[in-house]
Design a protein around this motif. Structure first.
Motif, mmCIF file in Angstrom:
data_model
loop_
_atom_site.group_PDB
_atom_site.id
_atom_site.type_symbol
_atom_site.label_atom_id
_atom_site.label_comp_id
_atom_site.label_asym_id
_atom_site.label_seq_id
_atom_site.Cartn_x
_atom_site.Cartn_y
_atom_site.Cartn_z
ATOM 1 N N GLN A 1 -0.143 0.009 -10.021
ATOM 2 C CA GLN A 1 -0.112 -1.401 -9.638
ATOM 3 C C GLN A 1 1.254 -2.024 -9.936
ATOM 4 O O GLN A 1 1.759 -2.836 -9.157
ATOM 5 C CB GLN A 1 -1.229 -2.163 -10.360
ATOM 6 C CG GLN A 1 -2.634 -1.697 -10.012
ATOM 7 C CD GLN A 1 -2.878 -1.606 -8.516
ATOM 8 O OE1 GLN A 1 -2.627 -2.576 -7.794
ATOM 9 N NE2 GLN A 1 -3.354 -0.473 -8.043
ATOM 10 N N ALA A 2 1.849 -1.648 -11.063
ATOM 11 C CA ALA A 2 3.168 -2.187 -11.418
ATOM 12 C C ALA A 2 4.214 -1.768 -10.398
ATOM 13 O O ALA A 2 5.027 -2.589 -9.953
ATOM 14 C CB ALA A 2 3.559 -1.735 -12.823
ATOM 15 N N LEU A 3 4.206 -0.489 -10.021
ATOM 16 C CA LEU A 3 5.171 -0.035 -9.023
ATOM 17 C C LEU A 3 4.948 -0.722 -7.682
ATOM 18 O O LEU A 3 5.900 -1.084 -6.994
ATOM 19 C CB LEU A 3 5.100 1.486 -8.857
ATOM 20 C CG LEU A 3 5.961 2.334 -9.777
ATOM 21 C CD1 LEU A 3 5.938 3.778 -9.321
ATOM 22 C CD2 LEU A 3 7.399 1.845 -9.809
ATOM 23 N N GLY A 4 3.684 -0.889 -7.311
ATOM 24 C CA GLY A 4 3.388 -1.588 -6.063
ATOM 25 C C GLY A 4 3.972 -2.984 -6.061
ATOM 26 O O GLY A 4 4.596 -3.417 -5.075
ATOM 27 N N ASP A 5 3.813 -3.696 -7.160
ATOM 28 C CA ASP A 5 4.352 -5.048 -7.259
ATOM 29 C C ASP A 5 5.872 -5.055 -7.256
ATOM 30 O O ASP A 5 6.517 -5.843 -6.547
ATOM 31 C CB ASP A 5 3.849 -5.731 -8.531
ATOM 32 C CG ASP A 5 2.345 -5.996 -8.507
ATOM 33 O OD1 ASP A 5 1.767 -6.017 -7.398
ATOM 34 O OD2 ASP A 5 1.767 -6.189 -9.594
ATOM 35 N N LEU A 6 6.477 -4.181 -8.059
ATOM 36 C CA LEU A 6 7.921 -4.233 -8.257
ATOM 37 C C LEU A 6 8.710 -3.716 -7.049
ATOM 38 O O LEU A 6 9.766 -4.248 -6.723
ATOM 39 C CB LEU A 6 8.295 -3.456 -9.515
ATOM 40 C CG LEU A 6 7.804 -4.077 -10.824
ATOM 41 C CD1 LEU A 6 7.920 -3.099 -11.978
ATOM 42 C CD2 LEU A 6 8.569 -5.366 -11.128
ATOM 43 N N GLU B 1 0.823 -1.205 0.000
ATOM 44 C CA GLU B 1 0.000 0.000 0.000
ATOM 45 C C GLU B 1 0.861 1.260 0.000
ATOM 46 O O GLU B 1 0.560 2.232 -0.694
ATOM 47 C CB GLU B 1 -0.924 0.000 1.217
ATOM 48 C CG GLU B 1 -1.903 1.166 1.234
ATOM 49 C CD GLU B 1 -2.858 1.118 2.413
ATOM 50 O OE1 GLU B 1 -3.617 2.094 2.592
ATOM 51 O OE2 GLU B 1 -2.841 0.115 3.151
ATOM 52 N N GLN B 2 1.955 1.229 0.775
ATOM 53 C CA GLN B 2 2.871 2.370 0.785
ATOM 54 C C GLN B 2 3.492 2.568 -0.592
ATOM 55 O O GLN B 2 3.657 3.700 -1.047
ATOM 56 C CB GLN B 2 3.976 2.142 1.814
ATOM 57 C CG GLN B 2 3.558 2.260 3.263
ATOM 58 C CD GLN B 2 4.720 1.957 4.189
ATOM 59 O OE1 GLN B 2 5.184 0.816 4.279
ATOM 60 N NE2 GLN B 2 5.223 2.976 4.851
ATOM 61 N N ALA B 3 3.852 1.471 -1.234
ATOM 62 C CA ALA B 3 4.472 1.550 -2.559
ATOM 63 C C ALA B 3 3.513 2.159 -3.576
ATOM 64 O O ALA B 3 3.895 3.016 -4.385
ATOM 65 C CB ALA B 3 4.914 0.160 -3.004
ATOM 66 N N VAL B 4 2.257 1.735 -3.529
ATOM 67 C CA VAL B 4 1.258 2.278 -4.448
ATOM 68 C C VAL B 4 1.019 3.758 -4.159
ATOM 69 O O VAL B 4 0.819 4.560 -5.084
ATOM 70 C CB VAL B 4 -0.058 1.473 -4.346
ATOM 71 C CG1 VAL B 4 -1.167 2.148 -5.155
ATOM 72 C CG2 VAL B 4 0.150 0.051 -4.845
#
Length: 310
Positions: free
Chosen positions: A301-306, A108-111
């Motif tokens: 979403q991509a940044l959250g995953d990566l 969640e922080q990443a997103v």
């Protein structure tokens, strides 16, 4: 040193070096004997010299947001005719503050990081006056992307580095790059900057090379760069100058072929071991038909995953 002192030192080491958004009013030069009006220019400056480049952390983005919000209020009142953003001497900006990444503990922080960048930069695109990026120095990652939200861009001929290095770092251009860039300069040129250069030992384009790819409307001499950029803005705002760009080819087969070629190149370079470039290509391929909101959501979403990946 005590445990508390050690923790305090670690926190200080991770403290954000805030890139300030310094606003000033400029009376644009006359065109046809008449002033083009008041122009707001925001200069990105972290208070250090060129050896410590500007970067975007949460506080810096919040300060930029305040500056853009203030310009939006003035634009609504008819007090300004244009808005521009530039950097401190030799540096536009080098993207997100990656020093903060080790402190991220959940997806969640990443997103949130991706969403904040999209929200703040989108306010530039949504201004009711013409917007300009005056790319005066090294631009990487978010330093490239902020300019893509502007209506027009000038480029200094001595810019030494213009790049989207995210795929080299295991990320994707996550503040609009995978959507805005291909829709500005075409899919093949965009993939050059997003995939080919980063996976070629993180090759950097010069300002002149980036201009040839279509990212800027004017390539200007460094000695009079700001003066000439403001004159360009005045001419555009007054209607004296009309900027024309080649139409982006949205043919489905051609767009897919460029993305497939980039996938082959990526597999040759990485053997499929690096997920980021393949994810970036998927986002670029989707950019042909995506809305801006859809493109940005995909980047979130991509940044959250990566960011949360190994």
């Amino acid at each position: 040193m005590s445990e508390n002192q050690t923790q305090s030192s670690a926190e200080n080491a991770r403290a954000e070096v805030v890139t300030h958004a310094l606003s000033q009013d400029i009376t644009l030069p006359s065109t046809g004997g008449k002033s083009a009006g008041t122009f707001v220019l925001v200069t990105l400056d972290n208070g250090f010299d060129h050896t410590k480049p500007n970067s975007f952390g949460p506080q810096g983005l919040a300060e930029l947001e305040k500056a853009v919000d203030a310009a939006a209020e003035r634009a609504a009142k008819g007090e300004i005719v244009g808005f521009g953003v530039t950097g401190k001497p030799f540096i536009m900006a080098v993207g997100a503050d990656l020093m903060a990444l080790p402190s991220i503990t959940d997806r969640e922080q990443a997103v949130d990081i991706a969403e904040q960048g999209h929200r703040v930069f989108s306010k530039i695109a949504d201004l009711d006056v013409p917007t300009f990026a005056f790319v005066n120095g090294a631009s990487m990652g978010g330093g490239v992307e902020i300019g893509l939200y502007c209506d027009y861009r000038t480029m200094s001929a001595d810019v030494p580095a213009y790049s989207l290095p995210e795929c080299f770092l295991g990320l994707v251009p996550g503040w609009g790059g995978t959507y805005l860039l291909p829709n500005l300069i075409g899919v093949e040129n965009a993939l050059q900057l997003i995939i080919t250069n980063p996976l070629s030992n993180n090759k950097m384009a010069t300002g002149a090379q980036a201009f040839k790819l279509g990212v800027a409307d004017e390539l200007l001499a460094p000695v009079t760069f700001l003066e000439d950029s403001l004159a360009f803005a005045a001419a555009v705002i007054s209607g004296e100058k009309k900027v024309e760009r080649p139409e982006v080819n949205k043919d489905e087969a051609a767009w897919k072929a460029a993305c497939d070629k980039a996938r082959v190149f990526t597999m040759q370079k990485t053997g499929g071991a690096a997920p980021a470039p393949l994810r970036a290509i998927d986002l670029v391929e989707a950019a042909r038909t995506n809305t801006r909101a859809q493109g940005f959501a995909g980047e979130d979403q991509a940044l959250g995953d990566l960011i949360m990946s190994d």
